[in-house]
Design an enzyme around this catalytic site. Structure first.
Site, short mmCIF file in Angstrom:
data_model
loop_
_atom_site.label_atom_id
_atom_site.label_comp_id
_atom_site.label_asym_id
_atom_site.label_seq_id
_atom_site.Cartn_x
_atom_site.Cartn_y
_atom_site.Cartn_z
N HIS A 1 85.93 87.81 19.83
CA HIS A 1 85.13 87.10 20.84
C HIS A 1 83.76 87.74 21.00
CE1 HIS A 1 88.96 85.27 21.72
NE2 HIS A 1 88.39 84.45 22.57
N PRO A 2 82.73 86.92 21.27
CA PRO A 2 81.37 87.44 21.45
C PRO A 2 81.19 88.04 22.85
CG PRO A 2 81.38 85.10 21.89
CD PRO A 2 82.78 85.45 21.45
N SER B 1 81.52 78.43 22.09
CA SER B 1 81.08 79.53 22.95
C SER B 1 79.69 79.26 23.52
CB SER B 1 81.04 80.85 22.16
OG SER B 1 82.34 81.31 21.90
N GLN B 2 78.82 78.68 22.70
CA GLN B 2 77.46 78.36 23.15
C GLN B 2 77.52 77.45 24.37
OE1 GLN B 2 74.30 79.19 22.11
NE2 GLN B 2 73.38 77.79 23.59
N GLU C 1 80.10 76.94 26.40
CA GLU C 1 80.77 77.59 27.53
C GLU C 1 79.84 78.57 28.23
OE1 GLU C 1 85.05 77.11 25.22
OE2 GLU C 1 84.03 79.04 25.23
N GLN C 2 79.07 79.33 27.46
CA GLN C 2 78.16 80.32 28.07
C GLN C 2 77.00 79.60 28.77
OE1 GLN C 2 77.18 84.02 26.22
NE2 GLN C 2 79.00 84.04 24.90
N PHE D 1 84.61 92.14 26.92
CA PHE D 1 85.07 91.46 28.14
C PHE D 1 85.22 89.97 27.83
CE2 PHE D 1 83.71 89.10 32.03
CZ PHE D 1 84.77 89.45 32.85
N CYS E 1 87.32 83.17 30.85
CA CYS E 1 87.16 81.73 30.64
C CYS E 1 85.91 81.28 31.40
CB CYS E 1 88.40 80.98 31.13
SG CYS E 1 88.31 79.20 30.85
N ALA E 2 84.77 81.25 30.70
CA ALA E 2 83.48 80.98 31.33
C ALA E 2 83.42 79.59 31.97
CB ALA E 2 82.34 81.15 30.32
#
Lengths: 192, 192
Positions: free
Chosen positions: B83-84, B100-101, B103-104, B135, B138-139
């Site tokens: 994970h990033p 991920s993009q 979600e962040q 860390f 779940c964003a």
């Protein structure tokens, strides 16, 4: 790169360098980092093997079973399914990993005649239909003729046997990818 | 997309669509394909959970142990290391996975003040130094303020506890990624 350098890497640096020693399975490299410090480069490989061995074998490949029996037995076959077809869609579309591209090129798969490509595509399709995972072979230890012969022969195997043969090929590919990384680091490992 | 469509997919089609429900771990999706036919979309998720649970926990996280003791216990922590960082180098360099993009961005991590970014970078670094993995939260279920609070709080946890919390967050992320895939297929699953 020497052993001290590898042992002092963060998991991110370790993944940047060793992340694809098992095709598209960085989770394995990431888990192996837990073993540091490594007393030899062979221990990186030992860690990969232990991770792979810890994965169950789907009962689907051991018996003609019901959905229920195999649900808790998925595992090793997932590694094979992360591998590309030889001379397949990813080679054509240029989306192969750098390592696979080099291995397939080295085996002569980028310079097949249209007849050879058709034959390989047919065999790959028959293989995937029978086994539910792609034909995996250490291309660096073969050429296009050997690959064709092996593919034809292995198509006759029992699925449970073929799964284990495929996993053995994955380990050979991993061994050569690690050696290649270390060679580029201008140092040959003592125990590989 | 309905269940029959998913059950009729080749492992390649299944990977094309569900391959990143666990960040950078297509091996898990690839293994879960063995469970088809799925009697519900929830079974895809059950398969992911079973694969994750089958991975050992590194003893490194359970005791201050010797290298030898932990060598056969590597596993779950590898998932977290794929994970990033939140608002980390991959967000900056644009190399995050599409999921991920999104979600962040949704959590407001693409619009941090320089002060917020510095604080988050410091906490991420402290977290990785203590635990040896990033860390993970779940964003989609948080915003930047909650993420900062959770990161500060979880930094105080015992490593063995934090590993399990991180894995629980991975499962939440997976659940929402599956729901998102099915929503885009204009069908909501019955059992998710």
């Amino acid at each position: 790169m020497d052993l001290d350098a590898v042992n002092s890497m963060s998991y991110e640096q370790f993944l940047d360098i060793f992340g694809n020693i098992i095709e598209k399975c960085p989770i394995i490299t990431a888990a192996v980092w837990s073993r540091r410090p490594f007393s030899s480069f062979g221990e990186v490989e030992d860690g990969v093997h232990e991770f792979i061995e810890s994965l169950p074998i789907s009962v689907e490949f051991l018996e003609e079973n019901s959905h229920k029996i195999c649900t808790k037995k998925q595992g090793k076959e997932g590694i094979l399914r992360c591998h590309p077809d030889l001379a397949g869609r990813e080679l054509t579309s240029g989306t192969l990993t750098m390592e696979s591209q080099e291995e397939q090129r080295g085996a002569g798969l980028t310079s097949l005649t249209s007849q050879e490509r058709e034959r390989l595509t047919l065999l790959n399709t028959q293989y995937k239909e029978k086994f539910g995972f792609p034909f995996v072979i250490c291309a660096k230890m073969a050429d296009k003729d050997k690959i064709m012969r092996e593919l034809s022969a292995r198509l006759q195997n029992d699925p449970s046997v073929e799964l284990l043969i495929g996993i053995d090929e994955v380990k050979k590919i991993c061994h050569l990818r690690i050696q290649d990384i270390l060679r580029k680091g201008s140092l040959l490992p003592t125990k590989l």
